[in-house]
Every structure is written in structure tokens, then in C-alpha cells.
Enzyme design. Structure first.
Site, PDB file in Angstrom:
ATOM      1  N   CYS A 111      39.517  32.496  39.911  1.00 37.62           N
ATOM      2  CA  CYS A 111      39.126  33.814  37.803  1.00 37.62           C
ATOM      3  C   CYS A 111      37.877  33.960  38.697  1.00 37.62           C
ATOM      4  O   CYS A 111      37.455  35.685  39.841  1.00 37.62           O
ATOM      5  CB  CYS A 111      39.096  32.730  37.325  1.00 37.62           C
ATOM      6  SG  CYS A 111      39.261  34.357  35.557  1.00 37.62           S
TER       7      CYS A 111
ATOM      8  N   HIS B  88      44.875  31.728  35.844  1.00 40.20           N
ATOM      9  CA  HIS B  88      44.630  30.480  35.602  1.00 40.20           C
ATOM     10  C   HIS B  88      45.930  29.350  36.058  1.00 40.20           C
ATOM     11  O   HIS B  88      46.462  28.657  34.802  1.00 40.20           O
ATOM     12  CB  HIS B  88      44.070  30.127  34.129  1.00 40.20           C
ATOM     13  CG  HIS B  88      42.794  30.452  34.438  1.00 40.20           C
ATOM     14  ND1 HIS B  88      41.717  29.907  34.711  1.00 40.20           N
ATOM     15  CD2 HIS B  88      41.442  31.655  33.480  1.00 40.20           C
ATOM     16  CE1 HIS B  88      40.395  30.583  34.561  1.00 40.20           C
ATOM     17  NE2 HIS B  88      41.025  31.191  33.651  1.00 40.20           N
TER      18      HIS B  88
ATOM     19  N   GLU C  79      46.158  26.425  36.660  1.00 40.25           N
ATOM     20  CA  GLU C  79      45.460  25.081  37.029  1.00 40.25           C
ATOM     21  C   GLU C  79      45.290  24.595  35.564  1.00 40.25           C
ATOM     22  O   GLU C  79      45.326  23.692  35.304  1.00 40.25           O
ATOM     23  CB  GLU C  79      44.500  24.938  37.056  1.00 40.25           C
ATOM     24  CG  GLU C  79      43.134  25.482  36.492  1.00 40.25           C
ATOM     25  CD  GLU C  79      42.687  26.937  36.631  1.00 40.25           C
ATOM     26  OE1 GLU C  79      42.081  27.796  36.419  1.00 40.25           O
ATOM     27  OE2 GLU C  79      43.362  27.418  36.800  1.00 40.25           O
TER      28      GLU C  79
END
Length: 307
Positions: free
Chosen positions: A142, A235, A237
Site C-alpha cells: 500500500c 490489502h 493481508e
């Protein structure tokens, strides 16, 4: 093999409850094995939540991984106790002589600031340069990815009219890439950002390969073979509830925010969201760890001697 993290790190109990195999420091020293050295430069305000997200994915590898938590030295965290930072983190200055097989640089909630206006930008620039000599492979996420691609190649970011927020379909642009081994042709990825990096700027830079993109959200994953860098703008994760946490935080603060796209069932925030990206998150991190294992020097001191 399990992931090795400090015995008393709060993430341990969460990871164990999820079935992630965790090895304590005391147990690890009994094994005659060279663990992969992975560093996590955690720039997020809620450091404990990010520790869990990253350790969950790194720890799913069958290889033994030694995870080191790293922070910016001159920046005071507002949402994590000083006790936690002192107990479990080292500043970058304290680890700069160390060699890492892999190094993760997270996002940070400062997207709309010009890079040069970030209070710790000069330290970030030193860290980016340091990765060229002390890290075998870097995974930038990011804001960390946008900042890295700007530092190394001058690729700018652009502020969006409204927040890119939700779960979006993405394409696998190179199924033969070692980083996309096992990926579907298309898949869903959480997105949460106020800025973007544009394809036209990236395509002007030799050596950058776009591996994932989205019709609606643009670029997601770029590979740079030189120095083994990955730039991930979204994202993978995230936890199941990460987007809802952000949504309700803004709602409760009176900050204008749209319901995250394709996230809550029937766009109803009262209904629990379903995680539709977990398997691909594990694939990406697992492929990254495996590629590090296949290519990193056995002697850590040889890291950075070529590149």
C-alpha cells in the site's frame, strides 16, 4: 516449520488459536537450522493488529522463519504503547547492520501527504537504499509500495476523488510468475486507499512487470526483478473485519464514508462480511517466502553482494 516470534508477543495466542504453528525463542535455539530472516517495518498505527496479519501469513510457510519487528526511530506511535514497542521492536538504526532474506514494509495512513511532507521521509529514503544492500527480497504494501516505487523510479501517486474502498475483482496477468503460482485467473482483493499509481507511469519504467490489476481499481501487484522487489498496492493481508473496522470508525467519527463495495452481504453493514481473499493471501505470501528460500544465499552475509 513454524514461525519464530518472541514468547510473550500478544500475537502468539491469536495465531495459536487459528492453527498457525508458532515456535518460541526458547524452542528455536535447540534446532540446528538456518531460519529465514524476515523483517517487518510496521508503519501502521495499530501495530498489534498488523503484527497478527503479517505473522499469520508468513507463519503458514513450511519453512522456519525468524520474524523481526522493526519501527521508525524518530516517530512516536500514538496507538501502540511504548511498553509494547520497547519489548518487541527494534528501530531501523538498531538492525541496519543485519542482513534479511525478506523485508516487509507496510502501509501507513498518510497517503494524501506529499512524500516530502512525511515527518520520517528522510529515514524512509535511507531504509529504501539500505534494502539494496541488506535485503534479498522486499515486499512493499500500500503506502509502502507507493513510496518505494516513487523513491526508486519517480513514479507519482494521484489523489482519488473518493476513497477506493471495498473488495474488487482482480486479474492474474502472468500465471507463469513464481509469485502467482496456484492463483485463479481472477480473484478478489480488499482495497482501502485514497491514492493510486497509474499504469502509464509504470510502463515507462524498464524492468517493472505488472502481475495483477483490476478494471475498477487499476494496478495491484508489480514485480521488479532487479533487487527482487514486489509492490502491492492493495490489502491481501486484511482480516475479515478490517474494512468494517475502518467503515464503522469513520461512521462513528462523523467522517463521510461509502459502504465498502462488494463487502457486506446485500450491502447491509449489520451482516457479517465473508472473507473471499484468504486463500490468495496465503498463496502470495507463501510463493514469496518460497522464492526467497530458493534464491537467497545460504550465508546471510552474501546478501546484497550482487544485484
Amino acid at each position: 516449520m513454524p514461525i519464530k516470534i518472541p514468547d510473550t508477543l500478544p500475537a502468539v495466542q491469536t495465531l495459536v488459536s487459528e492453527g498457525v504453528r508458532v515456535m518460541t525463542e526458547t524452542a528455536a535455539i535447540r534446532q540446528d537450522i538456518r531460519p529465514l530472516q524476515i523483517g517487518l517495518l510496521n508503519l501502521m498505527p495499530n501495530k498489534i493488529k498488523t503484527e497478527i496479519q503479517m505473522a499469520r501469513l508468513v507463519g503458514a510457510s513450511p519453512l522456519q522463519v525468524d520474524l523481526s519487528l522493526v519501527r521508525i526511530g524518530g516517530h512516536k506511535a500514538r496507538n501502540t504503547s511504548e511498553e509494547h514497542l520497547l519489548a518487541f521492536y527494534q528501530t531501523w538504526e538498531e538492525v541496519r547492520e543485519k542482513k534479511f532474506d525478506g523485508f516487509i514494509i507496510t502501509g501507513a495512513p498518510i497517503e494524501t501527504l506529499a512524500y516530502e511532507d512525511v515527518t520520517y521521509w528522510s529515514e524512509m529514503q535511507r531504509i529504501f537504499e539500505w534494502t539494496k544492500t541488506n535485503v534479498h527480497s522486499t515486499l512493499n504494501i500500500c503506502w509502502g509500495a507507493m513510496a518505494a516505487i516513487y523513491h526508486f523510479h519517480g513514479v507519482p501517486k494521484y489523489t482519488l476523488d473518493h476513497k477506493a474502498f471495498g473488495v474488487y475483482r482482480h486479474r492474474n496477468l502472468n500465471p507463469a510468475s513464481v509469485y502467482l503460482n496456484g492463483f485463479s485467473d481472477d480473484f478478489e482483493v480488499p482495497v482501502s486507499r485514497w491514492t493510486e499509481v497509474r499504469r502509464a507511469d509504470v510502463e515507462r519504467v524498464p524492468g517493472l512487470e505488472i502481475l495483477m490489476d483490476s478494471d475498477e481499481m487499476g494496478l495491484c501487484l508489480i514485480h521488479e526483478r532487479a533487487y527482487n522487489r514486489l509492490y502491492v498496492f492493495n490489502h491481501v493481508e486484511y482480516d475479515s473485519t478490517s474494512l468494517s473496522d475502518e467503515y464503522f470508525r469513520d461512521v462513528n467519527a462523523g467522517t463521510p464514508i461509502r459502504i465498502p463495495h462488494n463487502y457486506f452481504p446485500h450491502d447491509d453493514p449489520e451482516l457479517a462480511p465473508k472473507n473471499r481473499w484468504r486463500s490468495h493471501a496465503h498463496l502470495l505470501f507463501g510463493n514469496w517466502i518460497n522464492e526467497i528460500y530458493q534464491t537467497t544465499p545460504y550465508d546471510p552475509q552474501a546478501i546484497g553482494s550482487t544485484g
